[in-house]
Scaffold this motif. Structure first.
Motif, PDB file in Angstrom:
ATOM      1  N   ARG A 139     -21.927  -8.789  -6.366  1.00 21.09           N
ATOM      2  CA  ARG A 139     -23.152  -8.321  -7.012  1.00 21.09           C
ATOM      3  C   ARG A 139     -24.351  -8.635  -6.122  1.00 21.09           C
ATOM      4  N   PRO A 199     -27.969  -3.214  -9.850  1.00 26.81           N
ATOM      5  CA  PRO A 199     -26.679  -2.573 -10.129  1.00 26.81           C
ATOM      6  C   PRO A 199     -26.523  -1.194  -9.509  1.00 26.81           C
ATOM      7  N   THR A 223     -20.739  -0.816  -6.926  1.00 26.98           N
ATOM      8  CA  THR A 223     -19.453  -1.407  -6.545  1.00 26.98           C
ATOM      9  C   THR A 223     -19.578  -2.919  -6.531  1.00 26.98           C
ATOM     10  N   ASP A 224     -18.453  -3.608  -6.702  1.00 30.29           N
ATOM     11  CA  ASP A 224     -18.435  -5.075  -6.567  1.00 30.29           C
ATOM     12  C   ASP A 224     -17.725  -5.464  -5.285  1.00 30.29           C
ATOM     13  N   ARG A 283     -20.368   0.681 -15.519  1.00 25.45           N
ATOM     14  CA  ARG A 283     -20.163  -0.668 -16.040  1.00 25.45           C
ATOM     15  C   ARG A 283     -20.366  -0.621 -17.545  1.00 25.45           C
ATOM     16  N   ARG A 284     -19.433  -1.200 -18.256  1.00 25.82           N
ATOM     17  CA  ARG A 284     -19.573  -1.270 -19.707  1.00 25.82           C
ATOM     18  C   ARG A 284     -20.711  -2.236 -20.046  1.00 25.82           C
ATOM     19  N   SER A 325     -20.675  -6.126 -19.222  1.00 27.51           N
ATOM     20  CA  SER A 325     -19.696  -6.386 -18.175  1.00 27.51           C
ATOM     21  C   SER A 325     -20.392  -6.555 -16.824  1.00 27.51           C
ATOM     22  N   THR A 326     -19.729  -7.243 -15.915  1.00 25.27           N
ATOM     23  CA  THR A 326     -20.236  -7.366 -14.543  1.00 25.27           C
ATOM     24  C   THR A 326     -19.333  -6.633 -13.553  1.00 25.27           C
ATOM     25  N   ARG A 327     -18.289  -5.989 -14.043  1.00 27.73           N
ATOM     26  CA  ARG A 327     -17.338  -5.292 -13.166  1.00 27.73           C
ATOM     27  C   ARG A 327     -17.522  -3.771 -13.261  1.00 27.73           C
ATOM     28  N   TRP A 328     -17.407  -3.123 -12.126  1.00 23.15           N
ATOM     29  CA  TRP A 328     -17.520  -1.664 -12.057  1.00 23.15           C
ATOM     30  C   TRP A 328     -16.144  -1.035 -12.156  1.00 23.15           C
ATOM     31  N   THR A 329     -16.082   0.116 -12.778  1.00 23.89           N
ATOM     32  CA  THR A 329     -14.899   0.946 -12.722  1.00 23.89           C
ATOM     33  C   THR A 329     -15.320   2.235 -12.021  1.00 23.89           C
TER      34      THR A 329
END
Length: 195
Positions: free
Chosen positions: A46, A61, A65-66, A185-186, A189-193
């Protein structure tokens, strides 16, 4: 100066140092471009920005991507991130011209750049070391040719409850062989899909 768990700052040429509140979990890379403006890439991938010398931090953000592993900024608005493109065993360079709000990719070399392979010391010339032996410089921020435009349109802008949306897009100009990734990102959440 920084380490994995510490960020310190000097306002007297290095005679004394004061701890600065760090964002995120642990620090992968940090780059301050003025006494108050700095960027931190944490080990979760991040990106964070401060405009207050580290008293407060804002996550950026817009990277989408993470996976970022390296960063270099030449000023408060201009900088790069290095992102591995694992399928092809190369790294992609992301470039910002608006302080990290938006990014555009640059394919520079068909080799790994690595987390320390980019330098943007200011003064108008940026440097990239690809694959350990290809040294490149740019006075244009790595930009070449006319930029393309990508317009994304969601089927709905807001959801009253959990649901799905469809995102369509248009790339112009396009040759037909481009790949476009949409990242989300939901909430919370801190993770990307990516898709």
């Amino acid at each position: 100066a920084y380490g994995l768990r510490r960020l310190v700052r000097s306002s007297d040429g290095g005679r004394t140092w004061k701890a600065v509140r760090r964002p995120g979990r642990s620090i992968r890379r940090a780059d301050f471009v003025t006494a108050n403006t700095g960027f931190v890439l944490d080990t979760a991938g991040r990106l964070w920005r401060t405009r207050s010398g580290g008293r407060s931090w804002t996550e950026l953000p817009g990277v989408g991507t993470d996976d970022a592993i390296g960063l270099a900024f030449s000023g408060p608005r201009t900088g790069y991130l290095v992102v591995p493109f694992v399928e092809d065993e190369v790294d992609v360079l992301l470039r910002t011209d608006d302080g990290g709000s938006t990014w555009h990719p640059q394919f520079v070399v068909a080799q790994r750049i690595g987390e320390a392979g980019i330098a943007a010391p200011g003064g108008g010339t940026d440097y990239l070391l690809g694959g350990g032996s290809a040294l490149l410089t740019s006075t244009t921020g790595g930009n070449q040719g006319a930029p393309s435009a990508l317009t994304l349109t969601p089927s709905r802008r807001r959801l009253a409850r959990r649901g799905r949306i469809r995102v369509t897009g248009r790339l112009s100009p396009a040759t037909g062989s481009e790949e476009v990734f949409v990242a989300a990102r939901r909430p919370g959440s801190t993770r990307w899909t990516q898709q």
